[in-house]
Design a protein around this motif. Structure first.
Motif, mmCIF file in Angstrom:
data_model
loop_
_atom_site.group_PDB
_atom_site.id
_atom_site.type_symbol
_atom_site.label_atom_id
_atom_site.label_comp_id
_atom_site.label_asym_id
_atom_site.label_seq_id
_atom_site.Cartn_x
_atom_site.Cartn_y
_atom_site.Cartn_z
ATOM 1 N N LYS A 75 0.829 -1.206 0.000
ATOM 2 C CA LYS A 75 0.000 0.000 0.000
ATOM 3 C C LYS A 75 0.864 1.257 0.000
ATOM 4 C CE LYS A 75 -4.169 -1.904 2.138
ATOM 5 N NZ LYS A 75 -5.077 -1.869 3.325
ATOM 6 N N LEU A 76 1.964 1.238 0.762
ATOM 7 C CA LEU A 76 2.866 2.388 0.791
ATOM 8 C C LEU A 76 3.498 2.616 -0.584
ATOM 9 C CD1 LEU A 76 4.657 1.872 4.236
ATOM 10 C CD2 LEU A 76 2.996 3.647 3.655
ATOM 11 N N ILE A 77 3.889 1.527 -1.243
ATOM 12 C CA ILE A 77 4.459 1.639 -2.596
ATOM 13 C C ILE A 77 3.447 2.265 -3.542
ATOM 14 C CG2 ILE A 77 5.259 0.310 -4.586
ATOM 15 C CD1 ILE A 77 6.468 -1.693 -2.604
ATOM 16 N N GLU A 78 2.211 1.806 -3.446
ATOM 17 C CA GLU A 78 1.149 2.329 -4.316
ATOM 18 C C GLU A 78 0.933 3.823 -4.089
ATOM 19 O OE1 GLU A 78 -3.610 1.474 -5.193
ATOM 20 O OE2 GLU A 78 -2.485 0.197 -3.818
ATOM 21 N N ARG A 79 1.035 4.243 -2.838
ATOM 22 C CA ARG A 79 0.793 5.662 -2.522
ATOM 23 C C ARG A 79 1.920 6.571 -3.010
ATOM 24 N NH1 ARG A 79 -2.679 6.735 1.864
ATOM 25 N NH2 ARG A 79 -4.566 5.492 1.582
ATOM 26 N N VAL A 80 3.173 6.150 -2.762
ATOM 27 C CA VAL A 80 4.293 7.064 -2.998
ATOM 28 C C VAL A 80 4.879 6.943 -4.398
ATOM 29 C CG1 VAL A 80 6.159 5.539 -2.204
ATOM 30 C CG2 VAL A 80 6.345 8.041 -1.863
ATOM 31 N N ALA A 81 4.650 5.830 -5.078
ATOM 32 C CA ALA A 81 5.278 5.617 -6.389
ATOM 33 C C ALA A 81 4.986 6.743 -7.387
ATOM 34 C CB ALA A 81 4.851 4.266 -6.965
ATOM 35 N N PRO A 82 3.746 7.222 -7.522
ATOM 36 C CA PRO A 82 3.479 8.259 -8.536
ATOM 37 C C PRO A 82 4.159 9.590 -8.273
ATOM 38 C CG PRO A 82 1.449 7.148 -7.848
ATOM 39 C CD PRO A 82 2.496 6.774 -6.864
#
Length: 483
Positions: A155-162
């Motif tokens: 979930k953290l990857i999904e949030r910060v990746a963009p």
């Protein structure tokens, strides 16, 4: 499948085998079977195919030419090369979006291929990859699992990746910190740019500055030509600074300046170069302790620690072990074409091991077992290296025919098997209800394993599809085929 499947193969017997397996796995699928020489007929009117299977020929150059022609004509369609030998043929390396399937065709390898194709289409639909970009084969290794810790990481990857935020990845060695970094790059707007990793602890201190920032000709002894550094190589993409905690103090000062000003200079030059890169750093060290001891700059720590992600050690998410092992076994199967399994007793022994090397150690163990087993067969407790045989003396010896593919849940429970000693509860039990509940659980597990496709689940449960449909209706279970 809504669109037809195309099989282009001059080996008619091989094509018929594949067609039969596909029709068994997916009822009602439309299949067009043609020879490779009938390519023009296949592409007439620019049709929409779900997937195109291409039979490998005797000439790798001709295979590559055919795949490139298909890719140009059908840029959105995944291509699958049917091979007779394990490994990635050279014809696939230069053509994006090409997968492979090994003959003889096995249900497990075809199921794994279907999962890969589904992920590929989903990534295309969401804009995460373009039609000509191929997903990194190891992208999600170490992120497999359903434990709260690894779900939180995803979930953290999904949030910060963009975003372009600097990310600091923390965790022990072998937990998959570089996997997280690659995912951050893959799901970012910089995806088409380069991903450049550099291990700050593996480069000598006197060479690290030149390695990061580059140097001009004559900048020091041995600098016979100008050389670009990692910052320039990562232009427009992501620079992954692994083991940042091992960076010497003088370089920490220079890196801090680059992070603040977004410019740097090559060694031996006074010309400022803009740094259009995203910084992702990682370390296995406790940076707070290093700050207290004076080994790491506090201001650099706060520059890097904009968005921290901590990878949990494997011993703290041991419930993910069955899924991780199953994922690694599938990868081995895709490489060798043979399905290796672990007996429940062997899996329980692995669940008791503390895994100091984390997921990397687990991957190495599976690779070692695959070599020892010759790529297939069931791994029993005695087949494990001695240090992994924890609690082996307490395991009940199982009959040879009880070996089954990995099917344990996150808590390590396994379904009762014939010949295993079961103890009746003191107050007795309702046998009919017990068996009904057990049957329901196994059907639900099979449906989850097969992504809700009833035909696949029926194959896993060794029963007819019509029988399974009746049981699904009887127990009121939801399946994808019903939607």
């Amino acid at each position: 499948m809504d669109k037809p499947v195309l099989i282009l193969d001059d080996a008619r017997e091989r094509a018929r085998e594949l067609r039969g397996v596909l029709e068994f796995m997916e009822e009602g699928v439309q299949i067009l079977q043609l020879g490779r020489s009938q390519l023009r007929e296949a592409l007439g009117g620019r049709p929409a195919y779900e997937v195109v299977f291409v039979g490998q020929g005797s000439n790798a150059e001709a295979d590559g030419s055919l795949l490139r022609e298909l890719r140009n004509a059908l840029p959105q369609v995944p291509l699958v090369l049917i091979t007779e030998e394990a490994g990635m043929p050279g014809a696939c390396s230069l053509v994006p979006g090409v997968f492979t399937i090994l003959r003889p065709f096995r249900h497990a390898s075809l199921s794994a291929l279907q999962s890969q194709l589904a992920e590929y289409r989903q990534a295309q639909a969401s804009g995460q990859i373009g039609p000509l970009n191929r997903r990194h084969a190891e992208l999600f290794r170490a992120l497999v699992g359903s434990s709260p810790a690894i779900v939180a990481v995803r979930k953290l990857i999904e949030r910060v990746a963009p975003s372009d935020a600097t990310v600091l990845i923390l965790g022990e060695s072998g937990t998959g910190k570089e996997v997280v970094a690659r995912n951050l790059h893959y799901f970012s707007a910089r995806q088409k740019g380069p991903f450049v990793p550099v291990n700050c602890g593996a480069i000598p201190e006197n060479l690290l500055e030149s390695e990061l920032f580059g140097h001009e000709k004559g900048a020091f002894t041995g600098a016979i030509t100008a050389r670009r550094g990692r910052f320039e190589l990562a232009e427009g993409g992501t620079l992954f600074l692994d083991e940042i905690g091992d960076m010497p103090m003088p370089m920490q000062v220079k890196l801090l300046r680059v992070l603040q000003e977004r410019t740097f200079e090559r060694v031996g030059s006074n010309k400022a170069i803009e740094a259009d890169v995203r910084i992702v750093a990682a370390t296995h060290r406790k940076l707070e302790e290093q700050i207290a001891s004076g080994a790491f700059r506090e201001d650099l720590y706060y520059r890097l620690n904009v968005f921290p992600i901590e990878m949990p050690p494997l011993r703290e998410r041991i419930g993910d072990l069955p899924q991780l092992i199953d994922d690694l076994l599938r990868r081995q199967e895709n490489q060798s074409g043979s399905r290796m399994t672990l007996t429940p007793a062997a899996l329980r022994c692995l669940g008791r091991y503390p895994w100091p090397g984390n997921v990397r150690e687990l991957a190495n163990l599976i690779e070692r077992l695959a070599i020892l087993q010759g790529g297939g067969g069931a791994v029993e407790v005695p087949d494990l290296p001695p240090k992994y045989q924890i609690g082996a003396e307490t395991e009940i010896h199982e009959p040879a025919d009880s070996h089954a593919p990995l099917a344990e849940d996150a808590e390590g429970a396994v379904p009762p098997a014939a010949g295993r000693n079961l103890h009746l509860p003191a107050g007795g039990l309702d046998l009919k209800q017990y068996l009904s509940d057990l049957e329901t659980q196994l059907i639900v597990s099979a449906l989850e394993e097969s992504n809700g496709v009833v035909a696949h689940a029926a194959s896993l449960l060794k029963m007819r599809r019509t029988t399974l449909v009746e049981k699904i209706r009887k127990y009121g279970i939801k399946a994808a085929d019903d939607e």
